[in-house]
Design an enzyme around this catalytic site. Structure first.
Site, mmCIF file in Angstrom:
data_model
loop_
_atom_site.group_PDB
_atom_site.id
_atom_site.type_symbol
_atom_site.label_atom_id
_atom_site.label_comp_id
_atom_site.label_asym_id
_atom_site.label_seq_id
_atom_site.Cartn_x
_atom_site.Cartn_y
_atom_site.Cartn_z
ATOM 1 N N GLU A 136 51.565 38.496 45.905
ATOM 2 C CA GLU A 136 50.352 37.645 45.913
ATOM 3 C C GLU A 136 50.387 36.786 47.093
ATOM 4 O O GLU A 136 51.380 36.785 47.867
ATOM 5 C CB GLU A 136 50.385 36.946 44.471
ATOM 6 C CG GLU A 136 49.986 37.706 43.312
ATOM 7 C CD GLU A 136 50.057 36.788 42.284
ATOM 8 O OE1 GLU A 136 49.777 35.667 42.212
ATOM 9 O OE2 GLU A 136 49.906 37.557 40.850
ATOM 10 N N HIS A 258 40.014 29.808 43.217
ATOM 11 C CA HIS A 258 40.340 31.221 43.671
ATOM 12 C C HIS A 258 39.384 32.148 44.325
ATOM 13 O O HIS A 258 38.332 32.060 44.128
ATOM 14 C CB HIS A 258 40.789 31.823 42.084
ATOM 15 C CG HIS A 258 41.612 32.898 42.136
ATOM 16 N ND1 HIS A 258 41.575 34.349 42.638
ATOM 17 C CD2 HIS A 258 42.890 33.197 41.612
ATOM 18 C CE1 HIS A 258 42.240 34.906 42.419
ATOM 19 N NE2 HIS A 258 43.177 34.630 42.064
ATOM 20 N N ARG A 304 45.644 30.819 49.124
ATOM 21 C CA ARG A 304 44.249 30.802 48.485
ATOM 22 C C ARG A 304 43.344 29.989 49.235
ATOM 23 O O ARG A 304 41.939 30.337 49.276
ATOM 24 C CB ARG A 304 44.276 30.586 46.881
ATOM 25 C CG ARG A 304 44.901 31.497 46.229
ATOM 26 C CD ARG A 304 44.985 31.365 44.814
ATOM 27 N NE ARG A 304 45.676 32.156 44.301
ATOM 28 C CZ ARG A 304 46.212 32.299 42.971
ATOM 29 N NH1 ARG A 304 46.008 30.889 42.230
ATOM 30 N NH2 ARG A 304 46.965 33.190 42.533
ATOM 31 N N HIS A 365 39.871 27.000 39.875
ATOM 32 C CA HIS A 365 40.868 27.902 39.032
ATOM 33 C C HIS A 365 41.901 26.818 38.835
ATOM 34 O O HIS A 365 42.358 27.146 37.571
ATOM 35 C CB HIS A 365 41.415 28.810 40.181
ATOM 36 C CG HIS A 365 42.401 29.795 39.623
ATOM 37 N ND1 HIS A 365 42.103 30.441 38.531
ATOM 38 C CD2 HIS A 365 43.812 29.937 40.004
ATOM 39 C CE1 HIS A 365 43.046 31.366 38.075
ATOM 40 N NE2 HIS A 365 44.339 31.099 38.973
ATOM 41 N N ARG A 400 48.338 25.282 45.743
ATOM 42 C CA ARG A 400 49.540 25.965 44.971
ATOM 43 C C ARG A 400 49.686 27.151 45.455
ATOM 44 O O ARG A 400 48.909 28.031 45.510
ATOM 45 C CB ARG A 400 48.959 25.838 43.608
ATOM 46 C CG ARG A 400 49.939 26.453 42.408
ATOM 47 C CD ARG A 400 49.368 26.515 41.208
ATOM 48 N NE ARG A 400 48.241 27.172 40.814
ATOM 49 C CZ ARG A 400 48.355 28.395 40.514
ATOM 50 N NH1 ARG A 400 49.232 29.289 40.374
ATOM 51 N NH2 ARG A 400 46.903 29.180 40.308
HETATM 52 C C1 SIN Z 1 45.939 35.629 39.600
HETATM 53 O O1 SIN Z 1 46.263 36.655 39.074
HETATM 54 O O2 SIN Z 1 45.685 35.753 40.996
HETATM 55 C C2 SIN Z 1 46.306 34.226 39.366
HETATM 56 C C3 SIN Z 1 47.477 33.867 39.501
HETATM 57 C C4 SIN Z 1 47.943 32.234 39.702
HETATM 58 O O3 SIN Z 1 46.801 31.692 39.368
HETATM 59 O O4 SIN Z 1 48.860 32.064 40.012
#
Ligand code: SIN
Length: 567
Positions: A136, A258, A304, A365, A400
């Site tokens: 991610e 997000h 993000r 988010h 975060r």
């Molecule tokens: C996501 O699946 O993109 C969210 C995961 C997160 O907020 O850490």
């Protein structure tokens, strides 16, 4: 920042009038408020030392934890290490992470994943039995364990709840709204202690739960923004009640947006997991252009804040309503195999991600700030601990790192549960506590209208890109609504939630005005760069004229090295 900026939320100690002697009482050693990952983990840890009551505001699974898709970050791969996980966390946090908190998370994280396996959580694994690891934004490598493809939260919630239900020392109360922390008595330092909480249940009405120690794990405040990926319960109740009880709050200007929430008119802004980009999907505009290229070395997998800002800036240039997540490279079957829940969701809107780019937009988010705690969840108010999204221990800094929040709930939930259950505290007792506030005679309030006006104002003025003028306008509006709402006495959660949301909105907006720079998730168009003299966090407390300003230490190689050694 002066006193008047927070004055409308300075003088209300409790939401309702009551006399403790006249209310039904329940007793426990440790009270845990919240049924997300942090609350469940805290309850399990506390139950090793005594009896526990855990309250959920709604059904146990109606939490942001149960909705989590991506997974849990932890350095589990052979060629990964805690130091690398720490480095990525510091990089995302824009120089505001507390080094010792990061060190603790990455060192204790892998053991928490092991514990989950021991209690029966079923992670996705490859043919050899090794964890399947996803990637991610902001992570330098694949590091995210997941379950049922994109239903990690559901499986995590199931496993932790099953463990709590199987523990005879834990009593679980559903649909039990905590209105306020009850304080009284005196601690050794001559201060009021938290003695438990006032609760409301649709069937049993008002009750007092008396506890030797209380752990707040009630989640964040994502419902403050019109566009949000959060569950309806995320109304900031924990921060608001801790504030009223005299706890310190910090970092509330930092709200994570997000980058990819589903953008279909009339539909809820469902999260489209960042893991989809981790599997190779790209962000494109209406013309198919990959507009994130050139903005950051990691492109669409940048942290993000950078991706959300990139989208907003691109939309301002093109005047388009949304961008698209192009996951066609995964193919229809590939997408369905890796993200079965998302495939079902999109199918409901007639979108086949194997052939059609998904319309997306950023949405609120995660609440980075919260009730300020030490590494054991202690808040400074005797008898009160906090963990998970409601808390702030400096782990995330100004932004975060993806999938660090479930891990935070596990590591710091366990720590808070142990600390609460083993702290020196007077024996549990019901005391005489009186709240004698009177109802105001100002007119009726349209709760639905206030809620939706507040959420729109927060999205417009306290959203991804902020300016001093717009923050000032928002604060004027919030204060106006506060004057008409906070002196009312409601008799059900709909009214109490609005009062909590207004208090949180005043805190977030005040903190955002105070930070005159752009850092992490907090972007000020009128102060577009980071300032070295703003490498501080502000600690706010009721009845204090101004915030306490605390400098943040530089992480050193020693932090990462210690973390690596202990993992
Ligand atoms: C996501 O699946 O993109 C969210 C995961 C997160 O907020 O850490």
């Amino acid at each position: 920042m002066n006193e008047s900026m927070l004055s409308p939320i300075q003088d209300r100690r409790y939401l309702i009038p009551f006399r403790s002697q006249l209310l039904p009482s329940i007793f426990t050693e440790t009270l845990v408020i919240g049924s997300g990952v942090a609350g469940l983990r805290a309850a399990l840890a506390a139950a090793e030392h005594g009896d526990v009551i855990l309250l959920a505001k709604d059904e146990f699974e109606k939490t942001n934890t149960a909705w989590a898709q991506g997974g849990i970050a932890a350095s589990l791969a052979e060629d990964d290490c805690a130091a690398d996980h720490a480095r990525d966390t510091f990089a995302a946090g824009a120089s505001l992470c507390e080094p010792s908190t990061v060190e603790t998370l990455v060192a204790e994280g892998p053991r928490e994943i092991e514990r989950l396996t021991e209690i029966g959580m079923r992670f996705d694994r490859d043919a050899t039995g090794a964890f399947e690891l996803a990637r991610e934004g902001g992570h330098g490598r694949r590091r995210i364990v997941h379950a049922d493809g994109d239903a990690t939260g559901r499986e995590l919630s199931r496993a932790l709840l099953a463990a709590c239900r199987a523990d005879p020392r834990i009593r679980l109360f559903e649909k039990c709204f905590a209105l306020d922390l009850v304080t009284g008595g005196t601690s050794e330092r001559g201060e009021d202690r938290v003695l438990g909480a006032m609760t409301h249940h649709p069937k049993y009405g008002l009750q007092l739960v008396w506890a030797r120690a209380t752990v707040l794990a009630s989640g964040g405040m994502g419902q403050l923004w019109r566009e949000t990926t959060n569950s309806r319960i995320a109304t900031g109740d924990g921060v608001a009640m801790a504030w009223r009880a005299g706890a310190t709050v910090a970092d509330l200007e930092f709200v994570q947006f997000h980058p990819t929430a589903l953008y279909v008119a009339g539909a809820a802004r469902s999260l489209i997991s960042e893991a989809v980009r981790g599997e190779g999907a790209h962000l494109v505009d209406r013309t198919g252009r990959r507009f994130m290229e050139g903005r950051h070395a990691l492109g669409e997998l940048a942290p993000r804040d950078i991706v959300s800002r990139g989208i907003v800036e691109h939309l301002a240039q093109t005047q388009d309503p949304n961008v698209f997540l192009d996951a066609r490279s995964l193919g229809t079957a590939g997408f369905r195999a890796r993200f079965p829940g998302l495939a079902r969701l999109l199918e409901g809107y007639g979108i086949d991600p194997g052939t059609t780019p998904i319309p997306v937009m950023p949405a609120a988010h995660y609440t980075i700030g919260g009730v300020w705690t030490d590494l054991h969840g202690a808040t400074g108010v005797p008898g009160l601990y906090a963990c998970g999204e409601v808390a702030c221990n400096g782990l995330h800094g100004a932004n975060r790192l993806a999938s660090n929040s479930l891990l935070e709930g596990l590591v710091f939930g366990r720590r808070a549960g142990v600390a609460a259950a083993t702290a020196d505290a007077p024996p549990r007792a019901n005391m005489r506590v009186v709240s004698d506030i009177r109802p105001s005679d100002k007119g009726e309030l349209d709760l639905v209208d206030v809620r939706s006006s507040l959420r729109s104002a927060m999205w417009r003025n306290v959203g991804i890109v902020r300016t001093g003028n717009r923050l000032a306008d928002a604060l004027d509006m919030i204060h106006f609504w506060c004057r008409y709402s906070l002196d009312k006495i409601f008799d059900d959660p709909a009214g109490w939630e609005i009062q909590n949301m207004l208090s949180c909105a005043a805190l977030v907006t005040t903190a955002a005005r105070a930070r005159q720079e752009s850092r992490g998730t907090h972007t000020r168009a009128d102060f577009p760069t980071e300032r070295s003299d703003e490498r501080v966090r502000r600690l706010w407390r009721i009845a204090q004229a101004s915030a306490l300003v605390r400098a943040v230490r530089e992480p050193t190689e020693t932090h990462a090295t210690h973390a690596a050694g202990r993992a």
